[in-house]
Write an enzyme that holds these catalytic residues in place. Structure first.
Site, short mmCIF file in Angstrom:
data_model
loop_
_atom_site.label_atom_id
_atom_site.label_comp_id
_atom_site.label_asym_id
_atom_site.label_seq_id
_atom_site.Cartn_x
_atom_site.Cartn_y
_atom_site.Cartn_z
N ASP A 106 26.11 13.47 -44.85
CA ASP A 106 25.25 13.25 -45.04
C ASP A 106 25.10 11.41 -45.96
OD1 ASP A 106 21.92 12.75 -45.36
OD2 ASP A 106 22.23 14.90 -44.82
N HIS A 154 25.95 9.10 -43.26
CA HIS A 154 25.24 8.32 -43.00
C HIS A 154 24.28 7.71 -43.31
CE1 HIS A 154 22.55 12.65 -41.37
NE2 HIS A 154 23.94 12.25 -40.89
#
Ligand SMILES: *[C@@H]1O[C@H](CO)[C@@H](O)[C@H](O)[C@H]1NC(C)=O
Ligand SMILES: *[C@@H]1O[C@H](CO)[C@@H](O)[C@H](O)[C@H]1NC(C)=O
Ligand SMILES: *[C@@H]1O[C@H](CO)[C@@H](O)[C@H](O)[C@H]1NC(C)=O
Ligand SMILES: *[C@@H]1O[C@H](CO)[C@@H](O)[C@H](O)[C@H]1NC(C)=O
Ligand SMILES: *[C@@H]1O[C@H](CO)[C@@H](O)[C@H](O)[C@H]1NC(C)=O
Length: 402
Positions: free
Chosen positions: A226, A249
């Site tokens: 993430d 991310h």
């Protein structure tokens, strides 16, 4: 042998005298080492060492004021810990947690149920804390990732209300969720960290910063499933540099405005490299909410096959349910993108989607050059309700309003 060695170190450290020639005053800072092995840790990777760690911590924390305490976690061993809370306030003005060994989380469901823990390893209200060493903190995340039913996974390492915090050198792997969470801390320097989890692991942010001020994160490698770093509401004066990010991310501000007021300001992200990340640099807010994010700078960012390099998303709605447009929004302003260069896996490389009712203002974009990973393929940028100016930007990007 062990005891003798510790005593020797103690003698050496406590006898370190600093002499100032101008005043001829002698100051003596005493250092005391609290070794978890002396407090009963086994370090065999099987026995629960939580109590030994708690005892060593309590002794270190309650040691002499104006001294330096070192809680030592020796190398060459693996320590199994249940959820543990290392609470302050502590008497010494400086506390060092020296991690040379490996710390692993319990994989027994009952160890988590009985402790009602909102983190695995929690440090709270400890000022002047340094956590350093070449050891490893392993959250044993896989057991959580594939069993959503055992509840919301906890962050592996959380710092709450810790001022003057230093984190250096450790490797953090496979957290159940966030690897390192900083909340309500003031004055943090985190450097030379390695944070690693599989690309497919859910919600395994590298570092989350919330309600914290004067935070400096630098020279670290973050490769997770993430956000590499996420900055959320109540945070200001945040400096991030020298981060190798990816997979993951990217570096995000937000999500902001989820049912309330959020404020983020004075954020400087520079000299970072994003490799195959889902997003590069991003500001995300929900529809609705209030507050602002302003004075945010992204500078000297290298992109290598990033999917969505530059994003402002004021329509953030991860569940894709009830995504209704609201008339209120977190106001975004004074945002600069300077020197963002490299390649993208997608065609839409810049997407500034600002609220229809609360525009983004004073966005500047300079020296932004993004091309496709596929040679010759055209890329584009788009924007909604964004105001500002550009110079030296490729692809052609002419949707910013003055
Ligand atoms: C940029 O970051 C890298 C680490 O990724 C570091 O080695 C280098 O010194 C940094 N450069 C500057 C100018 O800060
Ligand atoms: C903007 O943020 C930077 C830190 O990133 C800070 O040095 C500067 O003073 C801030 N500017 C304003 C106007 O607050
Ligand atoms: C919300 O506003 C955006 C931007 O104008 C628009 O593209 C979108 O269709 C709207 N969504 C809804 C649900 O009205
Ligand atoms: C626009 O934002 C920049 C920072 O990106 C700031 O230095 C400048 O003062 C802002 N301009 C106005 C008119 O607010
Ligand atoms: C840009 O972002 C908005 C908001 O998330 C989204 O609705 C839109 O599809 C994106 N545009 C492109 C071309 O990807």
């Amino acid at each position: 042998m062990q005891v003798q060695f510790i005593t020797l170190v103690l003698v050496l450290l406590t006898s370190s005298v600093s002499v100032s020639s101008t005043t001829s005053r002698i100051s003596l800072v005493s250092t005391t080492i609290f070794d978890v092995m002396k407090y009963g840790a086994k370090g065999d990777g099987k026995t629960d060492d939580s109590q030994a760690f708690m005892k060593a911590w309590k002794a270190a924390c309650q040691s002499t004021p104006n001294s330096k305490s070192i809680m030592n976690i020796p190398g060459g061993r693996t320590y199994l810990l249940k959820p543990v809370a290392f609470a302050g306030p502590c008497k010494p003005s400086k506390i060092f947690v020296q991690v040379s060994g490996n710390i692993i989380g319990s994989t027994k469901k009952t160890d988590w149920m009985s402790n009602h823990a909102d983190s695995w390893l929690l440090f709270s209200m400890v000022n002047g804390l340094t956590v350093s060493g070449n050891g490893q903190i392993n959250g044993q995340g896989p057991i959580w990732w594939k069993n959503a039913c055992i509840g919301t996974p906890p962050p592996a390492l959380q710092f709450k209300r810790c001022n003057s915090l230093r984190l250096n050198g450790l490797t953090h792997i496979n957290s159940p969720r966030v690897h390192i969470s900083l909340t309500t801390c003031n004055g943090v320097i985190a450097s030379n960290l390695h944070i690693i989890a599989p690309e497919t692991s859910p919600n395994t942010d590298g570092i989350d910063i919330s309600s914290s001020t004067n935070v400096n994160i630098r020279d670290s490698v973050i490769a997770t499933g993430d956000d590499c770093i996420a900055i959320s509401g109540g945070s200001s004066n945040i400096k991030i540099s020298g981060i190798m990010c990816g997979p993951g991310h990217g570096i995000s501000i937000g999500s902001l405005g989820h049912g309330g007021t959020d404020v983020v300001e004075n954020v400087d992200v520079r000299n970072c490299t994003m490799t195959k990340t889902l997003t590069g640099v991003r500001i995300k807010t929900y529809q609705g909410g209030s507050g602002y994010a302003r004075n945010i700078s992204f500078k000297a960012i290298k992109l290598d096959a990033v999917y969505n390099p530059i994003i402002i998303d004021q329509y953030y709605c991860p569940t894709q349910e009830d995504c209704i447009n609201s008339t209120s929004a977190v106001k975004l302003s004074d945002i600069s993108f300077d020197g963002i260069t490299g390649t993208s896996n997608m065609d839409n490389v810049i997407n500034l989607s600002c609220s229809e009712t609360v525009a983004c203002t004073n966005i500047s974009m300079d020296n932004v050059y993004i091309s496709s990973v596929t040679p010759g393929r055209k890329v584009f940028g788009k924007c909604v309700n964004a105001h500002g100016r550009i110079s030296h930007v490729k692809p052609l990007f002419n949707c910013l309003k003055p």
